[in-house]
Design a protein around this motif. Structure first.
Motif, short mmCIF file in Angstrom:
data_model
loop_
_atom_site.label_atom_id
_atom_site.label_comp_id
_atom_site.label_asym_id
_atom_site.label_seq_id
_atom_site.Cartn_x
_atom_site.Cartn_y
_atom_site.Cartn_z
N UNK A 119 0.95 -1.04 0.41
CA UNK A 119 0.02 0.11 -0.01
C UNK A 119 1.12 1.51 -0.19
N UNK A 120 2.15 1.22 0.85
CA UNK A 120 2.87 2.44 0.69
C UNK A 120 3.38 2.76 -0.41
N UNK A 121 4.18 1.77 -0.91
CA UNK A 121 4.83 1.39 -1.91
C UNK A 121 4.22 1.80 -3.25
N UNK A 122 3.01 2.02 -3.54
CA UNK A 122 2.40 2.26 -4.36
C UNK A 122 2.12 3.62 -4.13
N UNK A 123 1.10 3.83 -2.88
CA UNK A 123 0.98 5.73 -2.42
C UNK A 123 2.36 6.14 -2.74
N UNK A 124 3.23 5.82 -2.84
CA UNK A 124 4.56 6.80 -2.94
C UNK A 124 5.07 6.80 -4.27
N UNK A 125 4.73 5.48 -4.89
CA UNK A 125 4.56 6.73 -6.23
C UNK A 125 3.77 6.95 -7.43
N UNK A 126 2.73 7.06 -6.66
CA UNK A 126 0.91 7.33 -6.86
C UNK A 126 1.49 9.00 -7.27
N UNK A 127 2.26 9.14 -6.13
CA UNK A 127 2.54 10.78 -6.28
C UNK A 127 3.49 11.13 -6.61
N UNK A 128 4.68 10.14 -6.86
CA UNK A 128 5.33 11.10 -7.74
C UNK A 128 4.88 11.33 -9.42
N UNK A 129 4.35 10.20 -9.63
CA UNK A 129 3.37 9.73 -11.03
C UNK A 129 2.67 11.27 -11.39
N UNK A 130 2.18 11.22 -9.80
CA UNK A 130 0.97 12.33 -10.06
C UNK A 130 1.32 13.86 -10.70
N UNK A 131 2.51 14.00 -9.49
CA UNK A 131 3.54 15.06 -9.16
C UNK A 131 3.94 15.39 -11.30
N UNK A 132 4.15 14.41 -11.81
CA UNK A 132 5.14 14.26 -12.79
C UNK A 132 3.73 15.30 -13.78
N UNK A 133 2.85 14.72 -13.75
CA UNK A 133 1.56 15.19 -14.93
C UNK A 133 1.25 16.24 -14.27
N UNK B 34 -5.43 13.76 -18.86
CA UNK B 34 -7.27 14.06 -18.15
C UNK B 34 -7.75 13.10 -17.83
N UNK B 35 -7.62 11.68 -18.04
CA UNK B 35 -8.40 10.70 -16.90
C UNK B 35 -7.77 11.14 -15.61
N UNK B 36 -6.37 11.88 -14.77
CA UNK B 36 -5.78 12.27 -13.86
C UNK B 36 -6.37 13.73 -13.49
N UNK B 37 -7.23 14.53 -14.14
CA UNK B 37 -7.80 15.66 -13.92
C UNK B 37 -8.91 15.57 -13.81
N UNK B 38 -9.89 14.63 -14.29
CA UNK B 38 -11.24 14.06 -14.06
C UNK B 38 -11.08 13.52 -12.88
N UNK B 39 -10.44 12.95 -12.48
CA UNK B 39 -10.41 12.12 -11.16
C UNK B 39 -10.04 12.74 -9.95
N UNK B 40 -9.13 13.71 -9.90
CA UNK B 40 -9.12 14.58 -8.78
C UNK B 40 -9.47 16.40 -8.74
N UNK B 41 -8.92 16.58 -10.00
CA UNK B 41 -9.00 18.12 -10.29
C UNK B 41 -10.50 18.97 -9.97
N UNK B 42 -10.00 20.19 -8.98
CA UNK B 42 -11.22 21.16 -9.08
C UNK B 42 -11.96 21.32 -9.77
N UNK B 43 -11.86 21.08 -11.21
CA UNK B 43 -12.98 22.15 -11.99
C UNK B 43 -13.43 20.74 -12.22
N UNK B 44 -13.76 19.16 -12.12
CA UNK B 44 -13.93 18.09 -12.99
C UNK B 44 -15.15 18.29 -12.33
N UNK B 45 -16.01 17.18 -13.42
CA UNK B 45 -17.41 17.52 -12.98
C UNK B 45 -18.04 16.35 -12.23
N UNK B 46 -16.45 15.12 -12.29
CA UNK B 46 -16.85 13.89 -11.67
C UNK B 46 -16.01 14.26 -9.94
N UNK B 47 -15.46 15.66 -9.40
CA UNK B 47 -14.96 15.47 -7.82
C UNK B 47 -15.10 17.00 -7.71
N UNK B 48 -14.64 18.30 -8.52
CA UNK B 48 -15.55 19.31 -8.05
C UNK B 48 -15.06 19.26 -6.73
#
Length: 685
Positions: A310-324, A500-514
């Motif tokens: 869980x921790x290994x994939x979470x850290x990997x997630x934070x890195x890749x998200x930041x790159x995007x 853009x799938x990442x933005x839809x998942x957690x972007x402030x103005x995403x209609x699926x997150x908001x």
């Protein structure tokens, strides 16, 4: 007399191929006009299933309690309550119930006679609002003729009583009674629900998303408005590595390895090996999985391994998200790169410009000793904290391949694409999963969906530089999603769509997150609860206002006096008295928490919104025990029905979108008749 608005002659020529004579065209007009006077079919709306397959399956089998109500209406006091309960259980689970019945019944042939007559009565009732043609199409070929005969003949008709008895006798004598019972029960399931609407989030939390999709493949008349969790899995299959990490992290967080390993065959051995090598000395306290009393209880050893993974994939997630985020500054999300703000000496990080202590600062893949090595692998951006180590890169390559080449996942994503979209307008109802982004004054927010061209300066995604709102935003978002899966999309555009799938998942103005942010990092590593706050967007703050809802309905061009918005996404805290019916009945939020992890939050176990010919009813479900319990004891989901809105007259097909379509067909056929009778088109005898 010639009709005032004549369709194109080429269209009439094509129509004449289906209706080659005056007689065939006239017959079809008579048929369509008759259908307009049938009662409206029953629609069922469900949201946020989150892998809760047993409960979802049972709701479909009992039609949200509708079959039980019909059994009560048909038999009343003629049979005992226990017998009605047994009949309902047989309808829900015929194969398994038959096994128990044959063990207990001393005269099985007599039971067959009584039961088949009862099932035919129920089937006749649920099919009464459909044409014979539609019922016939719903029947499996093996028993189609027999069921049709039984549905349209009655034992109280003296001339036909022996005929009906002969049919049932022969079914039993030829050893086909079990097969017939199973078949007619399936027909009852199908006809009890005319149309099924899923308002998003089939995936995550529970272990049965793949089973839900396999079940939906058997249905014809259903649709889905994609939810944020569906988009996450779609992004993972499209090749968005941040989505892949999020998918795996959520499965590990809820100890839901069944979906990954057994359903889709995702190989997690490389992740387990990497986690054991990297986090063997880390207690990973923040990452202990949340089993919530579910079926996948873990022993200490497996819980420990799951936490490390869980921790290994979470850290990997934070890195890749930041790159995007850094790759797309127009999104305005670069501040979500929290890893780059970590001070390893002070064991702090910065969030929104303020420094906070970390609960743990054990990040071996970004420790200061690693940064000088990693910096040589990057351009001189100074973002060495978010670079992947060679081991992480190798792991990510393996996971990427597992998700993008997975054939079963491909079939399920294609199913979501073929039956889904961002929103649907049907029968005066506007359906979308989460939000329609709004400004603070309630006006539609303009969102710049596509990246700026190289010649223009970057614009924030929700900036004033022009963009899309409301219906246009939803439509073009759906088109952008689809472009990620189309081979003919230019590579640059396709990569943006995948990102853009990442933005839809957690972007402030995403209609699926908001929301202002997704505080995943903060919830893991910062104790200060203020940093965990995810401020809701204006839609969630203003949606109780009837005028705002009316404005949104106008913007989406939803017509009719009794029009509504129907959403899921945000769990309704029913136990605390929250009402799912908002804005004076204009908005209905039907996320009641089907999945077990949400039961504590909502206090119930899901909603079904039922829209039949008399109006709207909201069905509130209590937790489903199990299929075994339902078959053995006749236990059903206990449901409470709330009348939301009843119409003054019984709605007919003529009052629906289907009715409008049929009227257009009638008009076109009348044009064809005119063309035949005036020699414009020759009949094809």
């Amino acid at each position: 007399m010639k009709p005032s608005t004549a369709p194109d002659l080429r269209y009439l020529e094509l129509l004449s191929k289906s209706f080659p004579t005056v007689a065939t065209a006239s017959t079809e007009i008579i048929n369509l006009q008759a259908i307009l006077n049938l009662p409206k079919g029953t629609e069922h709306f469900l949201a946020d299933l989150h892998g809760a397959f047993p409960a979802f399956q049972h709701v479909l089998k009992n039609a949200s309690g509708n079959i039980k109500r019909k059994v009560n209406d048909i038999f009343g006091n003629e049979v005992r309550e226990s017998e009605k309960r047994e009949l309902c259980t047989l309808i829900y689970y015929p194969e398994r119930k038959l096994e128990l019945v044959k063990q207990a019944e001393s005269d099985i042939n007599d039971w067959y006679h009584i039961t088949i007559h009862q099932l035919v009565k129920v089937c006749r009732e649920v099919s009464s609002k459909y044409t014979r043609s539609k019922v016939r199409k719903a029947l499996p070929p093996s028993f189609s003729y027999i069921i049709q005969e039984l549905l349209h003949e009655r034992t109280d008709d003296i001339d036909k009583a022996a005929y009906v008895k002969g049919i049932i006798d022969t079914i039993i004598d030829t050893g086909r009674a079990d097969d017939f019972i199973c078949t007619i029960c399936q027909v009852i399931h199908r006809l009890a629900i005319d149309q099924l609407h899923i308002l998003g989030d089939i995936f995550d939390r529970g272990p049965g998303a793949h089973l839900i999709l396999d079940l939906l493949r058997q249905y014809d008349n259903w649709d889905i408005q994609w939810g944020n969790h569906d988009i996450l899995w779609m992004g993972a299959h499209a090749g968005n590595d941040a989505c892949i990490c999020n998918v795996i992290r959520l499965c590990l967080r809820y100890a839901n390895l069944t979906t990954l390993e057994e359903a889709y065959g995702i190989n997690l051995v490389p992740l387990a090996t990497f986690a054991l090598d990297t986090y063997a000395d880390d207690p990973c306290t923040e990452f202990i999985p949340k089993t919530n009393g579910g079926s996948e209880q873990l022993d200490q050893k497996n819980a420990r391994l799951t936490a490390m993974m869980h921790k290994a994939i979470a850290v990997l997630q934070f890195k890749i998200e930041a790159q995007i985020y850094h790759r797309h500054p127009e999104w305005g999300m670069e501040d979500r790169d929290i890893l780059s703000t970590i001070d390893f000496n002070k064991k702090t990080c910065c969030v929104d410009g303020k420094e906070y202590p970390l609960t743990s600062c054990d990040f071996p893949t970004i420790q200061p000793s690693q940064l000088s090595v990693l910096s040589s692998q990057l351009e001189p951006t100074g973002l060495t904290a978010i670079a992947l180590t060679p081991e992480e890169q190798s792991l990510m390559t393996s996971l990427h391949r597992s998700f993008t080449t997975n054939e079963k996942l491909r079939r399920h994503i294609n199913l979501l694409l073929s039956h889904g979209c961002m929103y649907t307008i049907i029968n005066h109802n506007l359906l979308f999963h989460a939000s329609c982004p709004l400004n603070a004054d309630g006006t539609l927010k303009s969102i710049s969906l596509y990246p700026p061209s190289p010649s223009s300066p970057p614009l924030p995604l929700g900036g004033a530089g022009g963009g899309l709102t409301g219906k246009d935003l939803m439509h073009h978002t759906g088109m952008l999603i689809r472009s990620a899966f189309q081979a003919d999309t230019p590579p640059t555009e396709r990569q943006y769509a995948i990102d853009y799938f990442l933005y839809l998942w957690c972007g402030p103005d995403s209609p699926l997150f908001d929301k202002s942010k997704m505080a995943t990092f903060e919830r893991y590593f910062i104790n200060d609860k203020a940093t965990h706050r995810e401020a809701k967007g204006n839609y969630f703050l203003l949606r109780d206002n009837e005028d705002i809802c009316e404005h949104i309905l106008d913007a989406f061009q939803v017509e009719g006096p009794n029009r509504h918005i129907i959403n899921g996404h945000v769990p309704v805290h029913a136990a605390e008295g929250e009402n799912p019916i908002k804005a004076n009945g204009k908005l209905m939020v039907i996320d009641g928490g089907f999945s077990q992890p949400y039961h504590k939050t909502t206090g119930i176990a899901g909603y079904t919104l039922v829209y039949h010919s008399r109006g709207f009813q909201l069905v509130q479900h209590e937790p489903f025990t199990s299929e075994e319990e339902a078959v053995r004891t006749g236990a059903d989901i206990k449901s409470t029905t709330q009348i939301v809105e009843m119409t003054a007259h019984r709605m007919l097909v003529a009052d629906t979108d289907k009715g409008a379509e049929l009227r257009k067909q009638v008009s076109d056929l009348k044009q064809l008749l005119y063309a035949y009778r005036h020699g414009i088109i020759k009949e094809k005898r």
